[in-house]
Design a protein around this motif. Structure first.
Motif, PDB file in Angstrom:
ATOM      1  N   ALA A 100      17.934 -18.271 -81.462  1.00  0.00           N
ATOM      2  CA  ALA A 100      16.568 -18.787 -80.852  1.00  0.00           C
ATOM      3  C   ALA A 100      17.039 -18.893 -79.207  1.00  0.00           C
ATOM      4  O   ALA A 100      15.958 -18.816 -78.418  1.00  0.00           O
ATOM      5  N   ARG A 118       1.123 -14.924 -88.037  1.00  0.00           N
ATOM      6  CA  ARG A 118       2.708 -14.030 -88.217  1.00  0.00           C
ATOM      7  C   ARG A 118       2.369 -12.774 -89.390  1.00  0.00           C
ATOM      8  O   ARG A 118       3.519 -12.355 -90.089  1.00  0.00           O
ATOM      9  N   SER A 133       8.443 -12.367 -78.666  1.00  0.00           N
ATOM     10  CA  SER A 133       8.612 -13.499 -79.262  1.00  0.00           C
ATOM     11  C   SER A 133       8.774 -15.180 -79.220  1.00  0.00           C
ATOM     12  O   SER A 133       8.120 -15.682 -80.150  1.00  0.00           O
ATOM     13  N   LEU A 192       4.767 -16.112 -79.452  1.00  0.00           N
ATOM     14  CA  LEU A 192       4.490 -16.517 -81.197  1.00  0.00           C
ATOM     15  C   LEU A 192       5.373 -17.838 -80.940  1.00  0.00           C
ATOM     16  O   LEU A 192       4.096 -18.571 -82.140  1.00  0.00           O
ATOM     17  N   PHE A 193       5.893 -18.320 -80.591  1.00  0.00           N
ATOM     18  CA  PHE A 193       6.474 -19.707 -80.658  1.00  0.00           C
ATOM     19  C   PHE A 193       5.950 -20.527 -80.765  1.00  0.00           C
ATOM     20  O   PHE A 193       5.614 -21.916 -81.141  1.00  0.00           O
ATOM     21  N   THR A 199       2.645 -20.572 -82.349  1.00  0.00           N
ATOM     22  CA  THR A 199       2.840 -21.885 -83.795  1.00  0.00           C
ATOM     23  C   THR A 199       3.378 -22.933 -83.276  1.00  0.00           C
ATOM     24  O   THR A 199       3.241 -23.650 -84.687  1.00  0.00           O
ATOM     25  N   VAL A 200       3.630 -23.275 -82.749  1.00  0.00           N
ATOM     26  CA  VAL A 200       3.978 -24.383 -82.443  1.00  0.00           C
ATOM     27  C   VAL A 200       3.369 -25.377 -82.452  1.00  0.00           C
ATOM     28  O   VAL A 200       3.864 -27.152 -83.214  1.00  0.00           O
ATOM     29  N   MET A 218       2.726 -26.547 -85.849  1.00  0.00           N
ATOM     30  CA  MET A 218       3.524 -27.266 -86.825  1.00  0.00           C
ATOM     31  C   MET A 218       4.260 -28.934 -86.578  1.00  0.00           C
ATOM     32  O   MET A 218       4.466 -29.437 -87.613  1.00  0.00           O
ATOM     33  N   LEU A 219       3.989 -29.016 -84.632  1.00  0.00           N
ATOM     34  CA  LEU A 219       4.167 -30.233 -84.523  1.00  0.00           C
ATOM     35  C   LEU A 219       3.640 -31.308 -84.814  1.00  0.00           C
ATOM     36  O   LEU A 219       3.478 -32.172 -85.496  1.00  0.00           O
TER      37      LEU A 219
END
Lengths: 283, 290
Positions: free
Chosen positions: B28, B224, B268, B271-272, B275-276, B279-280
């Motif tokens: 990461a 994804r 990448s 992408l994070f 998506t975060v 997710m959060l």
């Protein structure tokens, strides 16, 4: 007859017919494509698979496509490669997730909250985000283009650690306390009290680790370059590129990749659905 | 509780902790660092500031990929939030043979995305059974280019994702339905509410949190996507490479000895970032519940 209860739960005949009709429609939608592929894989070269009125049952069923596909790509060796990767991943997760899950659930130690937080934090990180750097690491360790390299990053998955922790947490604390008074060590408690109580979750971890490893595509595609080391999914994609003119061979190849996972799931599904059922079906 | 050996817990955690560090934490951090360099697999690696990020602004393929992601999300989220709930309601009642149907509906979930995409590639082929039957029945004069048209290919991949996801989310809903009060259902029935009415006024509110959870999961999953588009387009990303997904671009730039690790890492990070958010939101939802 079905175990219909009384009153509210009684299903009228009309509703029953409607429900079965809908169930069958969904069945055709979900399973039909697999059966069509199975059927294609059993059709001989003389049978026209492109016809506008396709026949569902092969006129002269034959296994020749399965031997033929093995001549074009080493499909059985690929199945072997996939199996090696899957076994490594299952073993790693069963052992690694059980040990860590137990420690996080049942042992008190300084820093346990922080460690748990770190495990949880990884869940917001989609694996695709780190996949390129994982490749850099695996190559640095000398495992690029090897089956060990394919198995390595997923060999202990953080989600499985957390699932095993949840399972161990559900064991009552006084059971453990009694064993501690009896002088049992942490290791003895894990083996004698812990494990027998988490069989269900452990089976779920095993099933899904296997399916994950067997089905995975992106990671082996990145790691492997030597065609001899391909796993099934990577090999099949190669087959698709080369022989798209003969769908019978691709069909045979996909069935070789698909059927083992169906058999394994069919054998172990009761562990999986038990948990769902216990919560879901009260009537 | 005291331990005779303080290190026992650490011993048990050690293997998982090593994996946590080596295959999660370090990659990461490394992804973030690499994204500011021009690293190549064999050498390179000078710090180039935000070069990779400014490069994104001119990347037409990335723009296409992001449009594809948005379309993917917009179609998948409502369909996969609603259809599996209807399925769960359908398999909820204990009818004879219901266990068989549940397992059967789950089959597409356990199959590899590669297997499923190859099967659908055959169904949707110019000479496949769907075009064949549509022509045979006189709906079409020629085959629909499901796999060679930019938008049809995208929607083919989307329908494949929806089809493959039905059983997975059905299972999640099945657990949730168990917590919906039966008394409430009975009371509504006594009051004369029909099945449709009860679905909307008892079932849906009862599984509201699960619906939220599932729509978050689907949003992230749609961002994804890789295998479906890769296999259906035979690795090409469709006509003119316009059916690439973000992950396909990461794979394209990151793979092999000629790869651009720096740019792949910047993608990448992107992408994070996308998506975060969902997710959060999910993490907050979980905290509220527990």
């Amino acid at each position: 007859m079905a175990r219909s209860g009384r009153g509210f739960n009684t299903i009228s005949p009309a509703e029953k017919v409607l429900r079965y009709a809908l169930l069958l429609v969904v069945l055709v939608i979900t399973v039909g494509p697999f059966l069509w592929q199975l059927s294609t894989s059993l059709k001989g070269v003389t049978e026209d698979v492109f016809t506008q009125t396709p026949t569902f049952v092969p006129q002269h069923p034959t296994l020749s496509n399965y031997t033929e596909v093995a001549k074009t790509i080493p499909v059985w060796a690929y199945a072997g490669n996939s199996l090696i990767v899957a076994v490594l991943v299952v073993a790693g997760n069963a052992i690694g997730a059980t040990l860590a899950g137990y420690a996080l659930a049942k042992l008190r130690f300084r820093g346990s909250k922080l460690v748990l937080g770190l495990f949880l934090a990884t869940l917001i990180l989609p694996s695709e985000v780190t996949i390129i750097s994982q490749y850099v690491i695996v190559r640095g360790l000398g495992f690029s283009d090897s089956l060990i390299g394919v198995a390595l990053p997923g060999a202990i998955q953080m989600l499985n650690v957390l699932l095993m922790r949840t399972a161990f947490l559900s064991i009552p604390a006084d059971v453990d306390a009694a064993a501690i008074i009896d002088g049992a060590t942490a290791w003895q408690r894990l083996i004698r009290i812990g494990l027998p109580n988490v069989k269900g979750m452990l089976s779920v971890v095993v099933i899904f680790s296997f399916i994950f490893a067997w089905d995975d595509f992106l990671w082996p595609l990145i790691v492997l370059t030597d065609p001899d080391k391909y796993t099934l999914t990577v090999g099949l994609q190669y087959l698709n590129g080369t022989f798209s003119s003969n769908p019978r061979l691709i069909a045979a190849g996909t069935m070789i990749a698909f059927l083992p996972i169906v058999v394994i799931f069919a054998l172990l599904q009761r562990f999986f659905f038990k948990g769902v059922d216990a919560g879901a079906i009260k009537g | 509780m005291t331990h005779k050996r303080w290190f026992t817990p650490w011993l048990l955690i050690a293997p998982a902790a090593v994996w946590l560090v080596v295959f999660n934490a370090v990659p990461a951090i490394n992804t973030l660092i690499l994204s500011f360099t021009n690293a190549r697999p064999l050498g390179g690696g000078q710090f180039i500031g935000f070069g990779n990020y400014t490069r994104m602004l001119d990347d037409q393929q990335l723009v296409d990929a992001l449009i594809n992601s948005i379309v993917y999300m917009v179609v998948c989220v409502p369909l996969l939030t609603l259809l599996p709930l209807l399925l769960a309601v359908l398999v909820e009642k204990k009818l004879r043979g219901i266990a068989f149907f549940r397992i059967a509906f789950y089959t597409p979930v356990i199959a590899s995305a590669v297997v499923v995409a190859l099967i659908w590639g055959w169904l949707l082929n110019d000479r496949g059974v769907i075009n064949g039957m549509a022509e045979g029945l006189g709906f079409l004069s020629g085959p629909l280019p499901f796999l060679t048209d930019r938008w049809l290919l995208l929607f083919s991949a989307i329908s494949l994702t929806v089809w493959k996801g039905l059983g997975y989310y059905m299972i999640i809903y099945m657990s949730a339905l168990g917590n919906v009060s039966r008394e409430l259902h009975e009371a509504a029935a006594v009051d004369g509410a029909g099945p449709v009415r009860r679905f909307f006024s008892v079932t849906v509110p009862g599984v509201r949190n699960t619906m939220l959870l599932i729509s978050v999961l689907i949003s992230v999953f749609a961002l994804r996507v890789f295998s479906e588009l890769y296999i259906l387009s035979n690795g090409t990303g469709g006509p003119g490479g316009r059916d690439m997904s973000l992950v396909m671009l990461i794979q394209l730039y990151g793979q092999g000895l000629t790869g651009h690790l720096g740019y792949a890492s910047a993608l990448s990070v992107l992408l994070f970032v996308v998506t975060v958010g969902p997710m959060l939101f999910l993490a907050r939802l979980n905290r509220k519940e527990s």
